[in-house]
Design a protein around this motif. Structure first.
Motif, PDB file in Angstrom:
ATOM      1  N   ARG A 261       0.837  -1.207   0.000  1.00 37.74           N
ATOM      2  CA  ARG A 261       0.000   0.000   0.000  1.00 37.74           C
ATOM      3  C   ARG A 261       0.868   1.252   0.000  1.00 37.74           C
ATOM      4  O   ARG A 261       0.490   2.267  -0.579  1.00 37.74           O
ATOM      5  N   HIS A 262       1.975   1.225   0.707  1.00 36.67           N
ATOM      6  CA  HIS A 262       2.922   2.341   0.754  1.00 36.67           C
ATOM      7  C   HIS A 262       2.227   3.675   1.034  1.00 36.67           C
ATOM      8  O   HIS A 262       2.407   4.657   0.306  1.00 36.67           O
ATOM      9  N   ASP A 263       1.391   3.691   2.084  1.00 45.33           N
ATOM     10  CA  ASP A 263       0.753   4.906   2.610  1.00 45.33           C
ATOM     11  C   ASP A 263      -0.407   5.430   1.772  1.00 45.33           C
ATOM     12  O   ASP A 263      -0.958   6.491   2.094  1.00 45.33           O
ATOM     13  N   ASN A 264      -0.792   4.752   0.716  1.00 43.27           N
ATOM     14  CA  ASN A 264      -1.904   5.257  -0.101  1.00 43.27           C
ATOM     15  C   ASN A 264      -3.233   4.901   0.560  1.00 43.27           C
ATOM     16  O   ASN A 264      -3.846   3.873   0.267  1.00 43.27           O
ATOM     17  N   ILE A 265      -3.700   5.763   1.457  1.00 40.20           N
ATOM     18  CA  ILE A 265      -4.942   5.495   2.186  1.00 40.20           C
ATOM     19  C   ILE A 265      -6.167   5.660   1.304  1.00 40.20           C
ATOM     20  O   ILE A 265      -7.246   5.161   1.633  1.00 40.20           O
ATOM     21  N   TRP A 440       0.345 -24.184  -4.412  1.00 45.22           N
ATOM     22  CA  TRP A 440       0.239 -23.085  -5.372  1.00 45.22           C
ATOM     23  C   TRP A 440       0.886 -21.829  -4.798  1.00 45.22           C
ATOM     24  O   TRP A 440       0.916 -21.619  -3.583  1.00 45.22           O
ATOM     25  N   THR A 441       1.383 -20.988  -5.686  1.00 46.39           N
ATOM     26  CA  THR A 441       1.947 -19.697  -5.275  1.00 46.39           C
ATOM     27  C   THR A 441       1.253 -18.579  -6.043  1.00 46.39           C
ATOM     28  O   THR A 441       0.928 -18.729  -7.228  1.00 46.39           O
ATOM     29  N   TRP A 442       1.038 -17.473  -5.344  1.00 41.12           N
ATOM     30  CA  TRP A 442       0.293 -16.341  -5.921  1.00 41.12           C
ATOM     31  C   TRP A 442       0.917 -15.057  -5.396  1.00 41.12           C
ATOM     32  O   TRP A 442       1.160 -14.909  -4.201  1.00 41.12           O
ATOM     33  N   THR A 443       1.191 -14.108  -6.291  1.00 41.47           N
ATOM     34  CA  THR A 443       1.751 -12.811  -5.910  1.00 41.47           C
ATOM     35  C   THR A 443       0.780 -11.706  -6.283  1.00 41.47           C
ATOM     36  O   THR A 443       0.383 -11.589  -7.451  1.00 41.47           O
ATOM     37  N   ASN A 444       0.392 -10.922  -5.280  1.00 37.92           N
ATOM     38  CA  ASN A 444      -0.470  -9.769  -5.512  1.00 37.92           C
ATOM     39  C   ASN A 444       0.369  -8.604  -6.019  1.00 37.92           C
ATOM     40  O   ASN A 444       1.546  -8.460  -5.692  1.00 37.92           O
ATOM     41  N   GLY A 445      -0.241  -7.744  -6.838  1.00 35.94           N
ATOM     42  CA  GLY A 445       0.433  -6.528  -7.282  1.00 35.94           C
ATOM     43  C   GLY A 445       0.485  -5.513  -6.150  1.00 35.94           C
ATOM     44  O   GLY A 445       0.421  -5.856  -4.976  1.00 35.94           O
ATOM     45  N   THR A 446       0.584  -4.247  -6.474  1.00 33.19           N
ATOM     46  CA  THR A 446       0.645  -3.211  -5.454  1.00 33.19           C
ATOM     47  C   THR A 446      -0.731  -2.594  -5.233  1.00 33.19           C
ATOM     48  O   THR A 446      -1.293  -1.970  -6.147  1.00 33.19           O
ATOM     49  N   THR A 447      -1.285  -2.783  -4.050  1.00 30.49           N
ATOM     50  CA  THR A 447      -2.611  -2.249  -3.749  1.00 30.49           C
ATOM     51  C   THR A 447      -2.597  -0.727  -3.722  1.00 30.49           C
ATOM     52  O   THR A 447      -3.593  -0.080  -4.031  1.00 30.49           O
ATOM     53  N   GLY A 448      -1.464  -0.134  -3.352  1.00 32.00           N
ATOM     54  CA  GLY A 448      -1.368   1.320  -3.336  1.00 32.00           C
ATOM     55  C   GLY A 448      -1.091   1.935  -4.689  1.00 32.00           C
ATOM     56  O   GLY A 448      -1.076   3.161  -4.823  1.00 32.00           O
ATOM     57  N   GLY A 449      -0.862   1.108  -5.704  1.00 35.90           N
ATOM     58  CA  GLY A 449      -0.480   1.661  -7.000  1.00 35.90           C
ATOM     59  C   GLY A 449       0.858   2.347  -6.911  1.00 35.90           C
ATOM     60  O   GLY A 449       1.057   3.449  -7.434  1.00 35.90           O
ATOM     61  N   ALA A 450       1.803   1.700  -6.239  1.00 34.38           N
ATOM     62  CA  ALA A 450       3.076   2.344  -5.911  1.00 34.38           C
ATOM     63  C   ALA A 450       4.105   2.163  -7.016  1.00 34.38           C
ATOM     64  O   ALA A 450       4.244   1.089  -7.592  1.00 34.38           O
ATOM     65  N   ALA A 451       4.833   3.243  -7.282  1.00 35.42           N
ATOM     66  CA  ALA A 451       6.043   3.183  -8.093  1.00 35.42           C
ATOM     67  C   ALA A 451       7.211   3.170  -7.120  1.00 35.42           C
ATOM     68  O   ALA A 451       7.399   4.123  -6.373  1.00 35.42           O
ATOM     69  N   TYR A 452       7.955   2.096  -7.120  1.00 35.86           N
ATOM     70  CA  TYR A 452       8.977   1.871  -6.098  1.00 35.86           C
ATOM     71  C   TYR A 452       8.266   1.864  -4.735  1.00 35.86           C
ATOM     72  O   TYR A 452       7.312   1.132  -4.542  1.00 35.86           O
ATOM     73  N   ALA A 453       8.724   2.693  -3.779  1.00 37.78           N
ATOM     74  CA  ALA A 453       8.088   2.681  -2.453  1.00 37.78           C
ATOM     75  C   ALA A 453       7.193   3.896  -2.247  1.00 37.78           C
ATOM     76  O   ALA A 453       6.832   4.212  -1.123  1.00 37.78           O
ATOM     77  N   ILE A 454       6.823   4.579  -3.331  1.00 31.64           N
ATOM     78  CA  ILE A 454       6.034   5.804  -3.219  1.00 31.64           C
ATOM     79  C   ILE A 454       4.689   5.584  -3.888  1.00 31.64           C
ATOM     80  O   ILE A 454       4.609   5.216  -5.055  1.00 31.64           O
TER      81      ILE A 454
END
Length: 502
Positions: A261-265, A440-454
């Protein structure tokens, strides 16, 4: 002593106790303060008799005031924070204001806690005269009252009455400050007739005495960010209700997976809306809720907790949740923080997880330092296989990086490994383990829509993902991803069935 006299004395003592207790409680409440982390700042919260909320932002930005917030007002003095520039700070304020539920509820909770604390102390002080009266006894009370009529008793009584005044010192007055010289002006008045403001912020007031042209520009920029952010995420949350996601059948449980999420509330209410559309009742947080793991980012954790406060909540810390703050803070807010021990899951199976070894904790091995990523993966596999030997096969391993669960999959001890970290959705991929077992293995994308850690912005910086996991009979049966694109459009992946073996 006759009964009527005893009743009269009892009533007088009760009135004295109540009057003294209320006076002390109100005085303590109005002079008390509490320091909390709010909107990324060390913030001093002080209650007031006014029914306004005043935010004191410091020397660089104008103070804000919201009128008629309730029977008790509050002053919020913002202190230290970590920020790269004033512009970045103002943008953060605007984004938090786009969904202020969590900070508002936090302030309410702090004020209520302060009121309860003051009331209890006032009660204790109010009972002092009653206790003294009873301890003295009839004989000593008579001697005391007779002594008051003497010259020495009169002097003592006068001193007793003067003592509160000496403590209070009402003749002391503060000098007039720059802050008090400023006048309050609504944002609508400050912006002028040529600027169209959102209706809900038109009556918010700004202290305009020392406000410079640069400060005015920052305020108007923040309003623009607030408006665009609220419009984007509100529209996304409304649109999520109509998504074509698979709904659970009878006997199934759906878990919502968020990560990075990287702070994206702003995405929190969107994720919740997606989960509700899919009938989810569990949230699995795969970490990186912050960018640095520092206390100033508590606003992000407050928002996450408030959004899913009535769901079953499980989480691990990611590599960017550096240090113990994130795990401790979420645990204090009621999250089950997975620490290398197998726990019962709401879907009837078992759940295992651990913080990323590059961040805060190493589960039940956290007292050991210097363990590598692969060593922690080995320990995790040991815990999973030990549970399988006890006929408690782990249905899901929740980690920040799915690679941390590859050894457990290789040994054939788990059904599903969930992770994030890469900011790119991947899976489901079947992994054949020992003795013919398949996980099985599953990887979620970025819920915050983050580029790098921002991820902070008026909209996601890149496509924002959540995942939905379906469980039946205590084991995973299917997975589905949902993606909000940066232009506000949606992509919904097909529901992929998974069949773990044995």
């Amino acid at each position: 002593m006759s009964l009527p006299r005893r009743v009269l004395v009892g009533v007088l003592l009760a009135c004295l106790a109540v009057a003294l207790g209320v006076t002390v409680a109100v005085s303590l409440f109005l002079t008390s303060s509490r320091t909390v982390v709010l909107v990324g700042h060390d913030t001093v919260v002080r209650p007031t008799l006014a029914d306004d909320a005043v935010v004191q932002t410091g020397p660089l930005l104008p103070d804000l005031r919201i009128r008629d917030v309730g029977p008790v007002g509050v002053t919020l003095a913002l202190g230290k924070t970590e920020v790269g520039s004033v512009e970045e700070l103002v943008e953060r304020y605007a984004l938090i204001a786009g969904d202020p539920t969590a900070p508002v509820e936090k302030v309410k909770g702090v004020v209520v806690d302060m009121a309860v604390s003051a009331a209890l102390r006032g009660l204790a002080v109010g009972l002092v005269p009653v206790a003294v009266y009873l301890l003295l006894g009839r004989h000593r009370r008579g001697e005391l009252f007779r002594g008051i009529r003497s010259r020495q008793g009169v002097v003592a009584l006068v001193l007793l009455l003067v003592l509160p005044v000496l403590v209070w010192q009402p003749w002391e007055a503060d000098e007039e400050t720059q802050e008090e010289q400023g006048a309050w002006q609504t944002l609508a008045e400050l912006a002028g007739p040529d600027v169209v403001l959102p209706e809900e912020v038109r009556d918010v007031e700004v202290r305009v005495g020392p406000v410079t042209t640069q400060s005015k520009r920052l305020v108007l920029s923040a309003i623009d960010t607030y408006d665009r952010s609220k419009e984007f995420y509100s529209a996304a949350a409304e649109g999520a209700a109509d998504l074509d996601v698979r709904e659970p059948e009878e006997g199934e449980t759906v878990a919502l997976v968020v990560s990075d999420r990287h702070d994206n509330i702003g995405m929190d209410r969107v994720a919740r809306a997606i989960g509700e559309a899919a009938g989810a009742s569990v949230v699995l947080d795969a970490g990186d809720d912050t960018s640095t793991g520092q206390p100033w980012e508590a606003f992000s954790l407050d928002s996450l907790s408030a959004t899913f406060d009535d769901w079953d909540r499980y989480a691990v810390a990611g590599n960017h949740d550096n240090g113990p703050f994130v795990s401790t803070y979420l645990a204090d807010q009621g999250w089950t923080m997975l620490d290398g021990e197998v726990v019962d899951a709401p879907w009837g199976g078992t759940l295992l997880g651990v913080d990323d070894p590059r961040s805060s904790g190493l589960g039940s091995w956290r007292d050991e330092t210097g363990l590598s990523f692969d060593e922690v993966g080995e320990r995790l596999a040991d815990a999973a296989c030990s549970a399988a030997e006890d006929s408690e096969r782990v249905s899901t391993v929740l980690v920040h990086d799915a690679n941390l669960g590859r050894e457990a999959l290789r040994r054939g001890c788990v059904d599903l490994v969930l992770g994030g970290h890469t900011h790119v959705q991947a899976g489901p991929d079947a992994v054949e383990g020992e003795d013919g077992a398949t996980g099985w293995t599953w990887t979620n994308g970025t819920t915050g829509g983050a580029a790098y850690a921002i991820a902070i912005g008026s909209k996601p910086r890149r496509d924002a993902d959540v995942s939905l996991v379906t469980y039946a009979d205590g084991r995973p049966t299917g997975l589905q991803w949902v993606r909000l694109r940066t232009d506000g459009s949606w992509l919904v992946g097909d529901w992929s069935p998974v069949t773990p073996l044995p």
